[in-house]
Design an enzyme around this catalytic site. Structure first.
Site, PDB file in Angstrom:
ATOM      1  N   ALA A  94       0.836  -1.212  -0.053  1.00  0.00           N
ATOM      2  CA  ALA A  94       0.074  -0.201   0.103  1.00  0.00           C
ATOM      3  C   ALA A  94       0.794   1.119   0.020  1.00  0.00           C
ATOM      4  O   ALA A  94       0.578   2.401   0.585  1.00  0.00           O
ATOM      5  CB  ALA A  94      -0.774  -0.155   1.271  1.00  0.00           C
ATOM      6  N   ALA A  95       2.056   1.204  -0.555  1.00  0.00           N
ATOM      7  CA  ALA A  95       2.899   2.380  -0.484  1.00  0.00           C
ATOM      8  C   ALA A  95       2.928   3.215  -1.828  1.00  0.00           C
ATOM      9  O   ALA A  95       3.388   4.324  -1.788  1.00  0.00           O
ATOM     10  CB  ALA A  95       4.318   1.675  -0.374  1.00  0.00           C
ATOM     11  N   ARG A 149      -2.136   6.954 -11.584  1.00  0.00           N
ATOM     12  CA  ARG A 149      -3.293   7.167 -12.333  1.00  0.00           C
ATOM     13  C   ARG A 149      -4.678   7.607 -11.906  1.00  0.00           C
ATOM     14  O   ARG A 149      -5.467   7.582 -12.713  1.00  0.00           O
ATOM     15  CB  ARG A 149      -3.428   5.603 -13.054  1.00  0.00           C
ATOM     16  CG  ARG A 149      -2.226   5.184 -13.950  1.00  0.00           C
ATOM     17  CD  ARG A 149      -2.272   3.764 -14.379  1.00  0.00           C
ATOM     18  NE  ARG A 149      -1.526   3.127 -13.266  1.00  0.00           N
ATOM     19  CZ  ARG A 149      -1.456   1.720 -13.311  1.00  0.00           C
ATOM     20  NH1 ARG A 149      -1.861   0.873 -14.468  1.00  0.00           N
ATOM     21  NH2 ARG A 149      -0.875   1.040 -12.294  1.00  0.00           N
ATOM     22  N   GLU A 161       4.914  -8.761 -17.365  1.00  0.00           N
ATOM     23  CA  GLU A 161       3.829  -7.403 -17.098  1.00  0.00           C
ATOM     24  C   GLU A 161       3.319  -7.164 -18.613  1.00  0.00           C
ATOM     25  O   GLU A 161       3.732  -7.273 -19.688  1.00  0.00           O
ATOM     26  CB  GLU A 161       4.462  -6.207 -16.616  1.00  0.00           C
ATOM     27  CG  GLU A 161       4.914  -6.601 -15.091  1.00  0.00           C
ATOM     28  CD  GLU A 161       3.513  -6.686 -14.481  1.00  0.00           C
ATOM     29  OE1 GLU A 161       2.794  -5.791 -14.250  1.00  0.00           O
ATOM     30  OE2 GLU A 161       3.467  -7.986 -13.977  1.00  0.00           O
ATOM     31  N   TYR A 169     -29.084  29.665  19.334  1.00  0.00           N
ATOM     32  CA  TYR A 169     -27.694  30.073  19.133  1.00  0.00           C
ATOM     33  C   TYR A 169     -27.575  31.544  19.056  1.00  0.00           C
ATOM     34  O   TYR A 169     -28.401  32.664  18.566  1.00  0.00           O
ATOM     35  CB  TYR A 169     -27.368  29.655  17.398  1.00  0.00           C
ATOM     36  CG  TYR A 169     -25.684  30.006  17.279  1.00  0.00           C
ATOM     37  CD1 TYR A 169     -24.842  29.689  17.899  1.00  0.00           C
ATOM     38  CD2 TYR A 169     -25.587  30.676  16.050  1.00  0.00           C
ATOM     39  CE1 TYR A 169     -23.371  29.737  17.766  1.00  0.00           C
ATOM     40  CE2 TYR A 169     -24.140  30.833  15.668  1.00  0.00           C
ATOM     41  CZ  TYR A 169     -23.290  30.545  16.428  1.00  0.00           C
ATOM     42  OH  TYR A 169     -21.894  30.804  16.264  1.00  0.00           O
TER      43      TYR A 169
END
Ligand code: UD1
Ligand code: CA
Length: 450
Positions: A8-9, A14, A155, A383
């Site tokens: 999760a770094a 994108r 990839e 108020y």
């Protein structure tokens, strides 16, 4: 023994966002929280979340997961580099390491269980979750010998045109024999199109490796951009609505309804069109919500109707009717059998049972007894420009139309407030308060022509 690493770094370029990708919300939970929740049936010994970009923010967002250990990846040099950061933390660990991408939020716990089971049954060095994907664009492609004996991952951006035709993709979810992986990790190279250390290369070096195809490819959707975030939301909605309907909830028009998976809908609730139920909300059996309503972090009792209204951070007890066009917020607590009608706003106010606030009112910082009748246009002036002040209204009291109750003020039980009054002083039980100028009649009066 199993340890888990959630990657999760990354920034998630994108997404075009200043918020780290894994913190983007999806139906009431962030992506990374969803990944953590998918571990529910595995009970790992240790859970690592690898953080880097805006790491403090990610840590804070996961504050409530006390069993999570955070590992810093100061520079994000790729998924393989992320896993390398575990080497000092898992020194001497003899078990398996389950690696999950922090941006794959729709995993079912059973899928992870079956990945682990295959890994152990086969005594693999690594086991990889794959899917036959109708639109494999962007994912790493997995090549196998026979059906599931792993050969290679490439990839997308490193694939030849022919390799891109392979529909089998890498889900980004892996199980590794840690002692074997830890030998390989220091040897990873960056000889790829992105010049990064890839965890997928580690898989390429290990043996034996087999793959497990996920049954439903929608589970492994990776979120890289806003379009995929929307696609994931769609899948999640379908799951939640199917589950709601299967459990006895009527959705009149499922397509116009959105649900979070943090909500509880009891059987025999009816959700009308254009209605959204979010956060930690509970809707009791027999209630009818919508059309056109938003319920957020609120508890709605049984047999309640909410029509064209917004209810947030509030409670509505059994048998009450809300709307059309009411706004309950900030700890409005409505008792049983009440009627909250058109253009009524209620904030931080307790309303006793069988009380009616039927038209055009604002009640803030107030407590109302039972069977109170609030006349049309009654306002609490709570108020003074600096502080909020309380108003108490006793049981069975009736306020006339257009009353202003200037707080702090106590109005007793069984009182009547005359229409048009501006109440600035306490009203004792069983009395009538009139606070308006007397009407003057000038008899036989006609306007003069000038
Ligand atoms: C990755 C896989 C790809 C797979 C896809 C599935 C690699 C090289 N590729 O590609 O085969 O099909 O996931 O969704 O692993 N991250 C870090 N540190 C880093 C880089 C990334 O923690 O230095 C985290 C990101 O925050 C993200 C996850 O790793 O949560 C995946 O990174 P991402 O860049 O999205 O990988 P993909 O290109 O999607
Ligand atoms: Ca990704």
């Amino acid at each position: 023994m199993v340890a888990v690493a959630i990657l999760a770094a990354g920034r998630g370029t994108r997404m075009k966002s200043s918020l780290p990708k894994v913190l983007h919300p999806l139906g009431g939970r962030s992506l990374v929280e969803r990944v953590l929740e998918s571990l529910s049936s595995i009970a790992p010994e240790r859970i690592f979340v690898i953080v880097g970009y805006e790491g403090e923010r990610v840590k804070q967002a996961l504050d409530r997961y006390s069993n999570v250990e955070f590992v810093e990846q100061a520079e994000q040099l790729g998924t393989g580099h992320a896993v390398q950061q575990l080497l000092p933390h898992l020194d001497g660990f003899r078990g398996d390491l389950l690696v999950l991408n922090g941006d794959v939020p729709l995993m079912r716990p059973q899928t992870l269980e079956s990945l682990l089971k295959t890994h152990r049954d086969r005594d693999n060095a690594a086991t990889l979750l794959t899917a036959q994907h109708p639109n494999p664009q962007g994912y790493g492609r997995v090549f196998c010998q026979g059906n599931n004996l792993f050969q290679q991952i490439v990839e997308h951006r490193d694939c030849t045109d022919a390799q891109k035709q392979n529909p089998r993709i890498n889900a980004g979810i892996y199980c590794f024999d840690w002692p074997k992986l830890s030998q390989i990790l220091p040897k990873l190279q960056t000889n790829n199109d992105q010049g990064e250390y890839y965890i997928t290369d580690a898989v390429n070096y290990l043996d034996p490796v087999t793959v497990v195809d996920v049954e439903d490819y929608q589970e492994i959707l990776g979120i890289n951009d806003r379009k995929q975030l929307a696609a994931a939301y769609d899948i999640l909605q379908t799951r939640l609505k199917d589950a709601a309907m299967a459990s006895g909830v009527t959705l009149i028009d499922p397509h116009s309804v959105t649900l979070d998976d943090t909500i509880v809908l009891e059987p025999d609730t009816i959700i009308e069109p254009n209605t959204h139920i979010r956060g930690h909300s509970v809707i009791g059996s027999g209630s009818r919500i919508g059309p056109g309503s938003l319920i957020e972090n609120s508890t709605i009792g049984r047999n309640v109707t909410v029509l064209y209204s917004v209810v947030s951070d509030s409670i509505v007890a059994e048998g009450s009717r809300v709307g059309p066009y009411a706004h309950l917020r900030g700890r409005a607590d409505i008792g049983e059998g009440c009627r909250i009608g058109n253009f009524v706003e209620i904030k931080q106010t307790q309303v006793g049972a069988k009380t009616n606030i039927a038209h055009l009112s604002y009640l803030g910082n107030a407590t109302l007894g039972e069977r109170v009748n609030i006349g049309a246009g009654t306002i609490t002036a709570n108020y003074d420009g600096f502080n909020k002040h309380p108003t108490h209204i006793g049981s069975r009291t009736k306020t006339g139309s257009n009353s202003v109750l200037v707080a702090p003020v106590n109005i007793g039980e069984d009182t009547t407030i005359a229409a048009g009054s501006v109440i600035t002083e306490d009203v004792p039980d069983d009395s009538l308060a009139i606070a308006r100028s007397r009407q003057t009649i000038k008899a036989s009066w006609k306007p003069k022509m000038s």
